[in-house]
Design a protein around this motif. Structure first.
Motif, PDB file in Angstrom:
ATOM      1  N   ILE A   1       0.951  -0.946  -0.010  1.00  0.00           N
ATOM      2  CA  ILE A   1       0.166  -0.058   0.038  1.00  0.00           C
ATOM      3  C   ILE A   1       0.905   1.320  -0.038  1.00  0.00           C
ATOM      4  CG2 ILE A   1      -1.962   1.214   1.289  1.00  0.00           C
ATOM      5  CD1 ILE A   1      -2.725  -1.640   0.874  1.00  0.00           C
ATOM      6  N   ILE A   2       0.706   2.213  -1.057  1.00  0.00           N
ATOM      7  CA  ILE A   2       1.575   3.206  -0.901  1.00  0.00           C
ATOM      8  C   ILE A   2       1.100   4.446  -0.572  1.00  0.00           C
ATOM      9  CG2 ILE A   2       3.275   4.473  -2.549  1.00  0.00           C
ATOM     10  CD1 ILE A   2       3.745   1.321  -2.356  1.00  0.00           C
ATOM     11  N   PHE A   3       1.587   5.221   0.188  1.00  0.00           N
ATOM     12  CA  PHE A   3       1.176   6.464   0.930  1.00  0.00           C
ATOM     13  C   PHE A   3       1.325   7.919   0.240  1.00  0.00           C
ATOM     14  CE2 PHE A   3       1.085   9.813   4.211  1.00  0.00           C
ATOM     15  CZ  PHE A   3       0.213   9.401   5.131  1.00  0.00           C
ATOM     16  N   GLY A   4       0.420   7.934  -0.788  1.00  0.00           N
ATOM     17  CA  GLY A   4       0.930   9.194  -1.646  1.00  0.00           C
ATOM     18  C   GLY A   4      -0.023  10.279  -1.071  1.00  0.00           C
ATOM     19  N   ILE A   5       0.239  10.520   0.187  1.00  0.00           N
ATOM     20  CA  ILE A   5      -0.805  11.567   0.758  1.00  0.00           C
ATOM     21  C   ILE A   5      -0.056  12.745   1.174  1.00  0.00           C
ATOM     22  CG2 ILE A   5      -2.782  12.061   2.688  1.00  0.00           C
ATOM     23  CD1 ILE A   5      -2.805   8.725   2.017  1.00  0.00           C
ATOM     24  N   LEU A   6      -0.311  13.979   0.925  1.00  0.00           N
ATOM     25  CA  LEU A   6       0.270  15.023   1.365  1.00  0.00           C
ATOM     26  C   LEU A   6      -0.481  15.560   2.707  1.00  0.00           C
ATOM     27  CD1 LEU A   6       0.840  17.529  -1.888  1.00  0.00           C
ATOM     28  CD2 LEU A   6       2.386  15.859  -0.857  1.00  0.00           C
ATOM     29  N   THR A   7       0.383  15.937   3.526  1.00  0.00           N
ATOM     30  CA  THR A   7      -0.158  16.601   4.780  1.00  0.00           C
ATOM     31  C   THR A   7       0.559  17.794   5.004  1.00  0.00           C
ATOM     32  OG1 THR A   7       1.547  15.247   6.118  1.00  0.00           O
ATOM     33  CG2 THR A   7      -0.757  14.227   5.851  1.00  0.00           C
ATOM     34  N   THR A   8      -0.181  18.886   4.732  1.00  0.00           N
ATOM     35  CA  THR A   8       0.670  20.211   4.925  1.00  0.00           C
ATOM     36  C   THR A   8       0.196  21.216   5.505  1.00  0.00           C
ATOM     37  OG1 THR A   8      -0.614  21.022   2.787  1.00  0.00           O
ATOM     38  CG2 THR A   8       1.166  19.717   2.503  1.00  0.00           C
TER      39      THR A   8
END
Ligand code: DLZ
Length: 164
Positions: free
Chosen positions: A122-129
């Motif tokens: 599972i690839i975590f392609g999530i921006l948390t900005t």
């Protein structure tokens, strides 16, 4: 994660030939929240995979309302057992309420738990900005495109899963 100092888009994909890649199926789940950002991440991700030799049929896109729903969608697709990697794309931006903390924690823990099953990467392609500008900088801006990094990471993890 794309940052001032680190970028995964040049991650080594040596050893995964175009011919081999043709056997694999990749799910790309995109959250529609902050769509201008997640759309750019999704394009970066798709473009990288197709440039690398994957054809359009191998990459199946799914859209969910927000990042919180990525966990359900990834769990659902994991059960199907028909993908070699599941890439999750999202963008969570800090606001005036503690929503950011709840959502980012729930998503990162939820996806990490699915990943830890060792079934499918599972690839975590999530921006948390902190703000929109930081997100733009990492969605095709001055710090690259996190979607590209997610795609490169997926290929490397597919290689790992099939060679170990
Ligand atoms: C509700 C919400 C808020 C405030 N912010 C974001 C965000 O920055 N990024 C994101 O992907 N989703 C956000 N959401 C939506 C939640 O992820 C979720 O879709 C809703 O709470 C419904 O479950």
């Amino acid at each position: 994660m794309s940052s001032k100092d680190k970028n995964l888009s040049d991650v080594s994909t040596d050893g995964i030939s175009e011919k081999k890649l043709r056997k694999y199926r990749i799910a790309l789940i995109k959250s529609n929240w902050n769509d201008d950002i997640t759309g750019a991440l999704e394009r970066g991700c798709r473009d990288y995979l197709t440039q690398y030799g994957a054809n359009e049929k191998q990459i199946k896109s799914f859209h969910v309302p927000g990042s919180f729903e990525l966990v359900y969608a990834a769990a659902h697709l994991l059960e199907e057992k028909s993908f070699d990697a599941i890439i999750c794309i999202g963008c969570i931006i800090k606001g005036d309420t503690p929503h950011f903390d709840y959502i980012s924690q729930a998503v990162s823990i939820g996806l990490a738990q699915l990943n830890a099953k060792g079934q499918t990467p599972i690839i975590f392609g999530i921006l948390t900005t902190d703000d929109k500008q930081q997100a733009l900088d990492r969605a095709g801006g001055k710090y690259g495109n996190k979607g590209v990094e997610a795609a490169a990471t997926a290929l490397q993890m597919i290689q790992f899963a099939h060679n170990s």
